[in-house]
Motif scaffolding. Sequence first.
Motif, short mmCIF file in Angstrom:
data_model
loop_
_atom_site.label_atom_id
_atom_site.label_comp_id
_atom_site.label_asym_id
_atom_site.label_seq_id
_atom_site.Cartn_x
_atom_site.Cartn_y
_atom_site.Cartn_z
N VAL A 1 0.85 -1.19 0.00
CA VAL A 1 0.00 0.00 0.00
C VAL A 1 0.89 1.25 0.00
O VAL A 1 0.63 2.22 -0.70
CB VAL A 1 -0.97 -0.01 1.21
CG1 VAL A 1 -1.62 1.35 1.37
CG2 VAL A 1 -2.04 -1.08 1.00
N VAL A 2 1.98 1.19 0.74
CA VAL A 2 2.90 2.33 0.79
C VAL A 2 3.57 2.55 -0.56
O VAL A 2 3.61 3.65 -1.09
CB VAL A 2 3.95 2.13 1.91
CG1 VAL A 2 5.06 3.18 1.79
CG2 VAL A 2 3.28 2.21 3.27
N PHE A 3 4.08 1.44 -1.14
CA PHE A 3 4.86 1.60 -2.37
C PHE A 3 4.02 1.50 -3.63
O PHE A 3 4.43 1.95 -4.69
CB PHE A 3 6.00 0.58 -2.43
CG PHE A 3 7.09 0.88 -1.47
CD1 PHE A 3 8.09 1.79 -1.80
CD2 PHE A 3 7.12 0.28 -0.22
CE1 PHE A 3 9.09 2.09 -0.90
CE2 PHE A 3 8.13 0.58 0.68
CZ PHE A 3 9.11 1.49 0.34
N GLY A 4 2.86 0.90 -3.54
CA GLY A 4 2.07 0.69 -4.75
C GLY A 4 0.82 1.56 -4.79
O GLY A 4 0.13 1.64 -5.80
N GLY A 5 0.52 2.19 -3.68
CA GLY A 5 -0.67 3.03 -3.67
C GLY A 5 -1.91 2.23 -3.37
O GLY A 5 -1.90 0.99 -3.34
N ILE A 6 -2.99 2.94 -3.21
CA ILE A 6 -4.23 2.33 -2.73
C ILE A 6 -4.93 1.55 -3.85
O ILE A 6 -5.79 0.72 -3.59
CB ILE A 6 -5.13 3.42 -2.11
CG1 ILE A 6 -6.18 2.78 -1.19
CG2 ILE A 6 -5.77 4.29 -3.17
CD1 ILE A 6 -5.58 2.16 0.05
N ASP A 7 -4.51 1.76 -5.09
CA ASP A 7 -5.08 1.02 -6.23
C ASP A 7 -5.08 -0.48 -5.98
O ASP A 7 -5.94 -1.22 -6.44
CB ASP A 7 -4.23 1.26 -7.49
CG ASP A 7 -4.71 2.48 -8.22
OD1 ASP A 7 -5.72 3.06 -7.76
OD2 ASP A 7 -4.07 2.85 -9.23
N THR B 1 3.69 -1.30 -8.03
CA THR B 1 4.73 -0.40 -7.57
C THR B 1 5.55 0.08 -8.76
O THR B 1 5.34 -0.37 -9.90
CB THR B 1 5.67 -1.11 -6.59
OG1 THR B 1 6.34 -2.14 -7.31
CG2 THR B 1 4.92 -1.70 -5.42
N ASP B 2 6.50 0.96 -8.49
CA ASP B 2 7.39 1.42 -9.56
C ASP B 2 8.59 0.51 -9.72
O ASP B 2 9.44 0.74 -10.56
CB ASP B 2 7.87 2.85 -9.24
CG ASP B 2 6.70 3.81 -9.14
OD1 ASP B 2 5.70 3.57 -9.85
OD2 ASP B 2 6.78 4.76 -8.34
#
Lengths: 272, 335
Positions: free
Chosen positions: B29-35, B294-295
């Motif tokens: 969730v931190v690195f990939g976002g809430i998507d 994530t990126d």
Amino acid sequence: MATPIIELENVDKSFGPIDVLHNINLRVHAGEVLCLLGDNGAGKSTLIKTLAGVHKPTSGTVKFDGKPVEFSSPKEAQEMGIATVHQFGGTFPLMSIGRSFFVGVEPTKGWGPFKRYDRKKANEIAVKAVQDFGITRIDDGDRLIGGLSGGERQSLAIARAVHFGARVLILDEPTAALGVKQASHVLRIVLEARKRGLAVIFITHQVMHAMTVGDHFGVLIKGALAADFRKGEKSREEITDLMAGGEALADLGEEVEEYMASHDGHAPPAKH
Amino acid sequence: MNNLDFGNILRRPEAGALLGLLAVLIFFVVFGGIDFLKPAGTASWLNVAANLGIVALPIGLLMIAGELDISIGAMIPAGSMTVAILSGHYELPIWIGMLGSIAVGICVGIINGLLVVRTAVPSLIVTLGMLFAVQGLTLGFSVLLTGTTSVALSAPDWAKFLFGQFIANSFQVIILWWLAITAIYVFFIHYSPFGNWIFAMGGDKVSARNAGIPTDRLTIILFVLSATSASFVGMCQAILFNSAQVSGGMIFIFNCIISVVVGGVLLTGGFGSIIGIFFGTITFAIVNQGIYFTDFDRNWSSLIIGIMLLLAVLMNNTFRKMALNYSPKKKKGAE
């Protein structure tokens, strides 16, 4: 005297050409502890396996309650009330006390396909059974077996056998790996089982342990019953000597000292 | 007794799996976002988890019982090829093909079980042999019967509905199967005597047999469960994707073992839980799919899985020691 619960008459056992037991005669009464002593390889395990239905005697008879029996499997012997407790046997380190106690005969509640394991009942019965044997430290059936001491585990296994209706209790070296205090727990349980009228067959090579609880002693040497005597008939030294195959082990100390004195303090070479 | 004491939770076999799951959730969730937690994102890892989970559960049971089954890697394509050849190539009714898939699973399971019980060869070796044998049979029969290694299958609507539809366009229906099967396992393993026997078998097989547990029969049943579960997953995949290939499935072997171990099952048997395996499977699926949100370059996902596995094993060892050393000290004061 009353009929012995279990009796061996002229029992021989051989595996192919190798004779392991010769002409064994033994009787164990209810409320009596028979100590089987013997060095490694004397045939103790073969003898208890014959009693427990693992092996069939090559010749001779096994009598249970005075009647000749032939066990076709260990299970059959168990059903008649002959329980063997091996060192740590019958307990599972990573299972709870309650679950381990009732393995194979789990109490259930509910009906049909929705029968559930009754954890509360199992824990209660298991804890009570062990506490009745004087192990009051066990008071929570949810504890894992692996967290118990060796003596407690052994005691649990014995309590389990007694709870499930054992009449003859075969204990295979129950104190071999235990410390002094732990062993005394187990010996107390052996005495408690005797008091409850069980016939106990106690295999050990610790003479002290045997003398503490035994009423009747059998010494096995090379598959034959070399001595069969009752409590108080022989001293500790005599028994030790017998177990060592008749060699006077009691004199060993003196002999070693003499040897060391005459050989610049070197220990004597081992005798074969 | 039933109060939710933190110590009590930690001593359960699934403690490590639960903490691991929370850790990877927070990480992604931190690195990939809430998507990642929105329906489309959730579907991506739930689909993976469901397919894996149905096979990982019986594998976990086998490991609790002290055995292992790696032939599932070949059973998944075998299951999908069976239904595709019978109902796709020969155009038999779909239920015949489905029964065929399940029957192949049952047969292979029985052979695995009998070989392990009768020969006493370690199950790793028995099922390794079976893995290659089944793989060969699948490939051989496919080419022999259809002349190709990929067979199309068009299932009727009811079969699609039950085994191969996308709910809300993204969730595979197999997720529901997975949840139902998990519930059934939880009941049988943790609330019925049957489960107790499996733990006893893994703890000490000889003592278990002496206590009157039919260890041989139980071993065979567990192998049948794992092989059949694998062929079931293969069958569902064939119905979902309208085709079956002879390859694929191998990756399931390692993924299952990772899920089970992360889930807190002891490799040497005797300890573990269904809920733990369930969490372990989700954890694995999140790491596997989360990387896409994530990126990071996706090549790093194996690294994360490797580290996660090692951490999980260490953590589970610690919790197991806590469970072993536990004795209820505070209860004495209450009495």
